[in-house]
Scaffold this motif. Structure first.
Motif, PDB file in Angstrom:
ATOM      1  N   GLU A 163       0.831  -1.211   0.000  1.00 40.79           N
ATOM      2  CA  GLU A 163       0.000   0.000   0.000  1.00 40.79           C
ATOM      3  C   GLU A 163       0.858   1.252   0.000  1.00 40.79           C
ATOM      4  O   GLU A 163       0.608   2.201  -0.740  1.00 40.79           O
ATOM      5  CB  GLU A 163      -0.951  -0.015   1.210  1.00 40.79           C
ATOM      6  N   GLU A 164       1.916   1.195   0.822  1.00 36.44           N
ATOM      7  CA  GLU A 164       2.804   2.368   0.878  1.00 36.44           C
ATOM      8  C   GLU A 164       3.518   2.594  -0.442  1.00 36.44           C
ATOM      9  O   GLU A 164       3.827   3.727  -0.811  1.00 36.44           O
ATOM     10  CB  GLU A 164       3.816   2.222   2.017  1.00 36.44           C
ATOM     11  N   ALA A 165       3.778   1.499  -1.179  1.00 37.09           N
ATOM     12  CA  ALA A 165       4.470   1.632  -2.460  1.00 37.09           C
ATOM     13  C   ALA A 165       3.510   2.045  -3.579  1.00 37.09           C
ATOM     14  O   ALA A 165       3.944   2.302  -4.699  1.00 37.09           O
ATOM     15  CB  ALA A 165       5.154   0.315  -2.808  1.00 37.09           C
ATOM     16  N   GLY A 166       2.212   2.065  -3.295  1.00 36.26           N
ATOM     17  CA  GLY A 166       1.252   2.529  -4.299  1.00 36.26           C
ATOM     18  C   GLY A 166       0.496   1.436  -5.039  1.00 36.26           C
ATOM     19  O   GLY A 166      -0.188   1.697  -6.025  1.00 36.26           O
ATOM     20  N   ILE A 167       0.611   0.166  -4.567  1.00 35.83           N
ATOM     21  CA  ILE A 167      -0.182  -0.917  -5.168  1.00 35.83           C
ATOM     22  C   ILE A 167      -1.658  -0.683  -4.785  1.00 35.83           C
ATOM     23  O   ILE A 167      -1.972  -0.460  -3.619  1.00 35.83           O
ATOM     24  CB  ILE A 167       0.286  -2.294  -4.632  1.00 35.83           C
ATOM     25  N   LYS A 168      -2.563  -0.776  -5.778  1.00 38.58           N
ATOM     26  CA  LYS A 168      -3.982  -0.455  -5.509  1.00 38.58           C
ATOM     27  C   LYS A 168      -4.741  -1.651  -4.943  1.00 38.58           C
ATOM     28  O   LYS A 168      -5.649  -1.509  -4.153  1.00 38.58           O
ATOM     29  CB  LYS A 168      -4.687  -0.028  -6.806  1.00 38.58           C
ATOM     30  N   ASN A 169      -4.367  -2.851  -5.392  1.00 40.22           N
ATOM     31  CA  ASN A 169      -5.105  -4.037  -4.965  1.00 40.22           C
ATOM     32  C   ASN A 169      -4.112  -5.149  -4.628  1.00 40.22           C
ATOM     33  O   ASN A 169      -3.333  -5.572  -5.468  1.00 40.22           O
ATOM     34  CB  ASN A 169      -6.067  -4.460  -6.096  1.00 40.22           C
ATOM     35  N   PHE A 170      -4.159  -5.602  -3.388  1.00 41.88           N
ATOM     36  CA  PHE A 170      -3.268  -6.654  -2.904  1.00 41.88           C
ATOM     37  C   PHE A 170      -4.158  -7.856  -2.605  1.00 41.88           C
ATOM     38  O   PHE A 170      -4.800  -7.921  -1.558  1.00 41.88           O
ATOM     39  CB  PHE A 170      -2.566  -6.147  -1.642  1.00 41.88           C
ATOM     40  N   ALA A 171      -4.280  -8.761  -3.573  1.00 44.31           N
ATOM     41  CA  ALA A 171      -5.245  -9.863  -3.463  1.00 44.31           C
ATOM     42  C   ALA A 171      -4.498 -11.155  -3.159  1.00 44.31           C
ATOM     43  O   ALA A 171      -3.793 -11.692  -4.003  1.00 44.31           O
ATOM     44  CB  ALA A 171      -6.021  -9.998  -4.767  1.00 44.31           C
ATOM     45  N   ARG A 172      -4.663 -11.659  -1.930  1.00 47.56           N
ATOM     46  CA  ARG A 172      -3.906 -12.852  -1.544  1.00 47.56           C
ATOM     47  C   ARG A 172      -4.683 -14.120  -1.880  1.00 47.56           C
ATOM     48  O   ARG A 172      -5.878 -14.235  -1.602  1.00 47.56           O
ATOM     49  CB  ARG A 172      -3.585 -12.786  -0.050  1.00 47.56           C
ATOM     50  N   VAL A 173      -3.978 -15.076  -2.461  1.00 48.56           N
ATOM     51  CA  VAL A 173      -4.570 -16.378  -2.794  1.00 48.56           C
ATOM     52  C   VAL A 173      -4.529 -17.248  -1.529  1.00 48.56           C
ATOM     53  O   VAL A 173      -3.506 -17.297  -0.849  1.00 48.56           O
ATOM     54  CB  VAL A 173      -3.766 -17.038  -3.939  1.00 48.56           C
ATOM     55  N   PRO A 174      -5.646 -17.928  -1.189  1.00 47.13           N
ATOM     56  CA  PRO A 174      -5.620 -18.763   0.018  1.00 47.13           C
ATOM     57  C   PRO A 174      -4.694 -19.967  -0.150  1.00 47.13           C
ATOM     58  O   PRO A 174      -4.466 -20.436  -1.271  1.00 47.13           O
ATOM     59  CB  PRO A 174      -7.073 -19.223   0.166  1.00 47.13           C
ATOM     60  N   ALA A 175      -4.177 -20.473   0.956  1.00 47.50           N
ATOM     61  CA  ALA A 175      -3.394 -21.715   0.926  1.00 47.50           C
ATOM     62  C   ALA A 175      -4.357 -22.871   0.626  1.00 47.50           C
ATOM     63  O   ALA A 175      -5.547 -22.783   0.921  1.00 47.50           O
ATOM     64  CB  ALA A 175      -2.723 -21.923   2.277  1.00 47.50           C
ATOM     65  N   PRO A 176      -3.850 -23.971   0.039  1.00 48.93           N
ATOM     66  CA  PRO A 176      -4.740 -25.082  -0.344  1.00 48.93           C
ATOM     67  C   PRO A 176      -5.546 -25.691   0.808  1.00 48.93           C
ATOM     68  O   PRO A 176      -6.666 -26.175   0.581  1.00 48.93           O
ATOM     69  CB  PRO A 176      -3.771 -26.109  -0.928  1.00 48.93           C
ATOM     70  N   ASP A 177      -5.009 -25.698   2.038  1.00 46.91           N
ATOM     71  CA  ASP A 177      -5.719 -26.276   3.196  1.00 46.91           C
ATOM     72  C   ASP A 177      -6.464 -27.569   2.849  1.00 46.91           C
ATOM     73  O   ASP A 177      -5.832 -28.551   2.502  1.00 46.91           O
ATOM     74  CB  ASP A 177      -6.679 -25.242   3.804  1.00 46.91           C
ATOM     75  N   THR A 178      -7.813 -27.564   2.931  1.00 46.11           N
ATOM     76  CA  THR A 178      -8.549 -28.804   2.628  1.00 46.11           C
ATOM     77  C   THR A 178      -9.339 -28.685   1.324  1.00 46.11           C
ATOM     78  O   THR A 178     -10.350 -29.379   1.139  1.00 46.11           O
ATOM     79  CB  THR A 178      -9.520 -29.176   3.769  1.00 46.11           C
ATOM     80  N   ASP A 179      -8.885 -27.842   0.418  1.00 44.70           N
ATOM     81  CA  ASP A 179      -9.496 -27.747  -0.915  1.00 44.70           C
ATOM     82  C   ASP A 179      -9.626 -29.160  -1.519  1.00 44.70           C
ATOM     83  O   ASP A 179      -8.660 -29.918  -1.531  1.00 44.70           O
ATOM     84  CB  ASP A 179      -8.567 -26.879  -1.779  1.00 44.70           C
ATOM     85  N   PRO A 180     -10.835 -29.524  -2.003  1.00 45.43           N
ATOM     86  CA  PRO A 180     -11.052 -30.905  -2.474  1.00 45.43           C
ATOM     87  C   PRO A 180     -10.091 -31.346  -3.591  1.00 45.43           C
ATOM     88  O   PRO A 180      -9.645 -32.498  -3.593  1.00 45.43           O
ATOM     89  CB  PRO A 180     -12.498 -30.887  -2.989  1.00 45.43           C
ATOM     90  N   THR A 181      -9.767 -30.444  -4.517  1.00 46.89           N
ATOM     91  CA  THR A 181      -8.815 -30.812  -5.582  1.00 46.89           C
ATOM     92  C   THR A 181      -7.466 -31.164  -4.965  1.00 46.89           C
ATOM     93  O   THR A 181      -6.758 -32.072  -5.414  1.00 46.89           O
ATOM     94  CB  THR A 181      -8.631 -29.647  -6.580  1.00 46.89           C
ATOM     95  N   PHE A 182      -7.111 -30.423  -3.927  1.00 45.63           N
ATOM     96  CA  PHE A 182      -5.827 -30.643  -3.269  1.00 45.63           C
ATOM     97  C   PHE A 182      -5.813 -31.968  -2.502  1.00 45.63           C
ATOM     98  O   PHE A 182      -4.847 -32.743  -2.583  1.00 45.63           O
ATOM     99  CB  PHE A 182      -5.525 -29.472  -2.334  1.00 45.63           C
ATOM    100  N   ILE A 183      -6.896 -32.259  -1.780  1.00 46.26           N
ATOM    101  CA  ILE A 183      -6.969 -33.512  -1.024  1.00 46.26           C
ATOM    102  C   ILE A 183      -6.934 -34.703  -1.982  1.00 46.26           C
ATOM    103  O   ILE A 183      -6.287 -35.721  -1.726  1.00 46.26           O
ATOM    104  CB  ILE A 183      -8.243 -33.533  -0.139  1.00 46.26           C
ATOM    105  N   GLN A 184      -7.593 -34.532  -3.135  1.00 42.78           N
ATOM    106  CA  GLN A 184      -7.533 -35.575  -4.164  1.00 42.78           C
ATOM    107  C   GLN A 184      -6.076 -35.770  -4.617  1.00 42.78           C
ATOM    108  O   GLN A 184      -5.601 -36.898  -4.750  1.00 42.78           O
ATOM    109  CB  GLN A 184      -8.408 -35.173  -5.358  1.00 42.78           C
ATOM    110  N   ALA A 185      -5.364 -34.659  -4.820  1.00 46.09           N
ATOM    111  CA  ALA A 185      -3.970 -34.738  -5.276  1.00 46.09           C
ATOM    112  C   ALA A 185      -3.111 -35.465  -4.244  1.00 46.09           C
ATOM    113  O   ALA A 185      -2.326 -36.364  -4.591  1.00 46.09           O
ATOM    114  CB  ALA A 185      -3.420 -33.334  -5.533  1.00 46.09           C
ATOM    115  N   LEU A 186      -3.257 -35.121  -2.963  1.00 43.32           N
ATOM    116  CA  LEU A 186      -2.466 -35.788  -1.917  1.00 43.32           C
ATOM    117  C   LEU A 186      -2.794 -37.280  -1.869  1.00 43.32           C
ATOM    118  O   LEU A 186      -1.903 -38.121  -1.705  1.00 43.32           O
ATOM    119  CB  LEU A 186      -2.732 -35.147  -0.545  1.00 43.32           C
ATOM    120  N   SER A 187      -4.085 -37.608  -2.035  1.00 47.76           N
ATOM    121  CA  SER A 187      -4.483 -39.022  -2.001  1.00 47.76           C
ATOM    122  C   SER A 187      -3.882 -39.766  -3.196  1.00 47.76           C
ATOM    123  O   SER A 187      -3.388 -40.894  -3.054  1.00 47.76           O
ATOM    124  CB  SER A 187      -6.011 -39.144  -2.008  1.00 47.76           C
ATOM    125  N   ASP A 188      -3.907 -39.121  -4.370  1.00 52.62           N
ATOM    126  CA  ASP A 188      -3.314 -39.747  -5.563  1.00 52.62           C
ATOM    127  C   ASP A 188      -1.809 -39.953  -5.391  1.00 52.62           C
ATOM    128  O   ASP A 188      -1.249 -40.958  -5.836  1.00 52.62           O
ATOM    129  CB  ASP A 188      -3.573 -38.883  -6.807  1.00 52.62           C
TER     130      ASP A 188
END
Ligand SMILES: C=CC1=C(C)c2cc3[nH]c(cc4nc(cc5[nH]c(cc1n2)c(C)c5CCC(=O)O)C(CCC(=O)O)=C4C)c(C)c3C=C
Ligand SMILES: [Fe+2]
Ligand SMILES: [Fe+2]
Length: 388
Positions: free
Chosen positions: A291-316
């Motif tokens: 914000e101090e550097a002048g970025i207008k939008n700082f949109a953070r992507v969530p960590a995978p946590d228990t996202d179903p695609t991710f749990i499928q990947a770990l299981s595979d």
């Protein structure tokens, strides 16, 4: 048919504020985290650094609710994998072993023995390998396996890293894509990967593949995403006086702002759960830098946590490892200079006060000796070749 288990490895984090100091002690007492010329220095130095750092670290944990969410999220991931694998026809037990806090790796291994598991698939929850993370857990496990005749009977295989596993790449691409769509000017949003750093010497002297795997990983995620966005990879969470992997996250954010980037889609990439470095460092500290550097939008992507695609990947990943040739601890990457892992007493709150007192005294004596030698240029440490 024998029983199969999955051992999920992770770092661990303090559950409450009073855990912070012993947690930090366990972390800095690990020779894979701080490399010292002599094992005699490790415990006193760990005591000193954990004592000096605890206050500031507690302040940060206070800002995210007074403790790390890592244990809860990792246990949720384990439960989700158990359910998913069961739906896929595999009834396996899943264990969580943390390196520096509860449930400790040693506790998980004791459960594996108690449950009479015949074969264990060892899956670190770090997509990219580093000597300081997966490497440290593998070496601890190797030590446990070598020193326990009962464990020697238990078959195992390790998954050293999975930064290029298609299901993981797809998870990341989906999470990033969703966040890009929430920006004002999706095609011009800049995808900003912020990975946890390691000291440069790990990569350039000890042969840590971490940077190579990280670069290959982010490039593969961008290919999977298949969008026109530009991207940057930077490294966060530097600790101590040595040089860490560059570019540093804060400086890279400022550079991009200077070049006129207005929207950042920030991706935590070295770790698959929310934790202090996403919730505090990225969401609070780096957001402010942006914000101090002048970025207008700082949109953070969530960590995978228990996202179903991710749990499928770990299981595979687990199923794939069951059908692949065994990978032993010794087949994974070792530091070039062969440091020994020595027995490390875990410090628990209220448990080993004598260790605390002795480490404190040793730390003080050591510190005075180092100051004396730096001032005078001679003394015991010079004589045995530790300084100068
Ligand atoms: C892939 C992820 C990580 C790497 C690589 C890594 C290396 C590394 N870390 C330190 C020092 C600290 N790490 C701390 C916390 C911490 N580290 C990771 C991940 C990696 N570390 C996580 C997920 C966490 C947070 C756990 C939680 O509580 O949620 C800390 C303590 C926090 C603080 O005081 O800032 C320290 C210190 C080193 C020195 C290092 C490589 C050599
Ligand atoms: Fe760390
Ligand atoms: Fe940090």
């Amino acid at each position: 048919m024998g029983r199969t288990g999955v051992l999920l490895l992770n770092l661990g984090g303090p559950d409450k504020l009073e855990d912070v100091r012993p947690f930090l002690y366990n972390l800095f007492a690990d020779p894979e985290i701080i490399r010292l010329p002599s094992p005699l220095l490790q415990a006193p130095l760990a005591w000193l650094i954990s004592t000096l750092r605890a206050g500031k670290s507690q302040e940060n944990y206070k800002k995210i609710g007074g403790g790390s969410p890592l244990r809860r999220i990792t246990e949720e991931q384990a439960q989700a994998m158990r359910d998913r694998l069961k739906e896929m026809g595999h009834d396996v037990s899943i264990y969580v072993g943390m390196r520096y806090w509860h449930p400790f790796t040693e506790e998980a291994v004791a459960e594996i023995k108690r449950d009479k598991i015949d074969k264990v698939i060892i899956l670190p929850l770090y997509p990219q390998f580093s000597i300081s993370t997966s490497g440290s857990s593998f070496r601890l496990l190797e030590q446990l396996w070598n020193s326990d005749p009962d464990l020697k009977q238990v078959e195992y295989t390790v998954i050293p890293s999975w930064y290029d596993f298609p299901g993981y790449l797809q998870t990341m691409a989906q999470l990033i894509g969703k966040r890009i769509d929430s920006t004002e000017d999706p095609d011009n949003a800049h995808v900003f990967f912020s990975a946890h750093g390691v000291p440069v010497s790990y990569v350039e002297e000890a042969g840590d593949p971490y940077r190579d795997e990280m670069e290959a990983c982010t490039s593969a995620i961008m290919k999977t995403l298949n969008r026109p966005n530009n991207y940057t990879l930077a490294y966060q969470s530097r600790v101590g006086p040595v040089e860490w992997l560059q570019p540093y996250t804060d400086e890279a954010i400022e550079d991009l702002a200077e070049k006129g980037v207005a929207e950042l889609v920030v991706v935590p990439v070295s770790f698959v759960s929310e934790h202090i470095e996403t919730l505090e460092e990225i969401d609070m500290e780096y957001r402010e830098v942006a914000e101090e550097a002048g970025i207008k939008n700082f949109a953070r992507v969530p960590a995978p946590d228990t996202d179903p695609t991710f749990i499928q990947a770990l299981s595979d990943l687990v199923l794939q490892a069951m059908d692949s040739p065994k990978i032993a601890f010794g087949d994974t990457i070792r530091p070039a200079e062969n440091t020994k892992l020595y027995p490390q007493e875990k410090w628990e709150w209220g448990m080993t006060n004598s260790a605390e007192i002795w480490n404190g005294r040793l730390a003080m004596v050591g510190l005075l000796a180092i100051i004396y030698e730096m001032l005078t240029g001679h003394g015991l440490l010079h004589a045995i070749g530790l300084l100068g």
